[in-house]
Scaffold this motif. Structure first.
Motif: not given
Length: 83
Positions: A30-35, A39-53, A56-63
């Motif tokens: 997550f730390r590597k992916l988040a970098a 991450l659209p900090m000014a738009d809470p809905e878009s930020l939430a969508q990015s974090l959900r993505f 979901q990716l990290l729950e389904q795919v090994p890194c």
């Protein structure tokens, strides 16, 4: 024609002193992916969508972190890893 294929692993790449694949925990990944994510900090809905993505990716795919020398031998290392 376009086809879909499953995403079996995400590799975070870097140059290294040797070819090496190291599995990452979900927190490390997550730390590597988040970098790398936008991450659209000014738009809470878009930020939430990015974090959900990301979640979901990290729950389904090994890194893994993939350190490599800049030559063709890394291809064999990846193929060995995926076998």
């Amino acid at each position: 024609s376009a086809r879909s294929v499953p995403l079996r692993k995400v590799y975070f790449i870097k140059h290294g002193p040797q070819n090496k694949v190291e599995a990452l925990s979900r927190n490390q990944a997550f730390r590597k992916l988040a970098a790398q994510l936008y991450l659209p900090m000014a738009d809470p809905e878009s930020l939430a969508q990015s974090l959900r993505f990301a979640q979901q990716l990290l729950e389904q795919v090994p890194c893994a972190e993939l350190a490599f020398l800049p030559d063709a031998r890394i291809v064999d290392e990846i193929l060995k890893e995926e076998a």
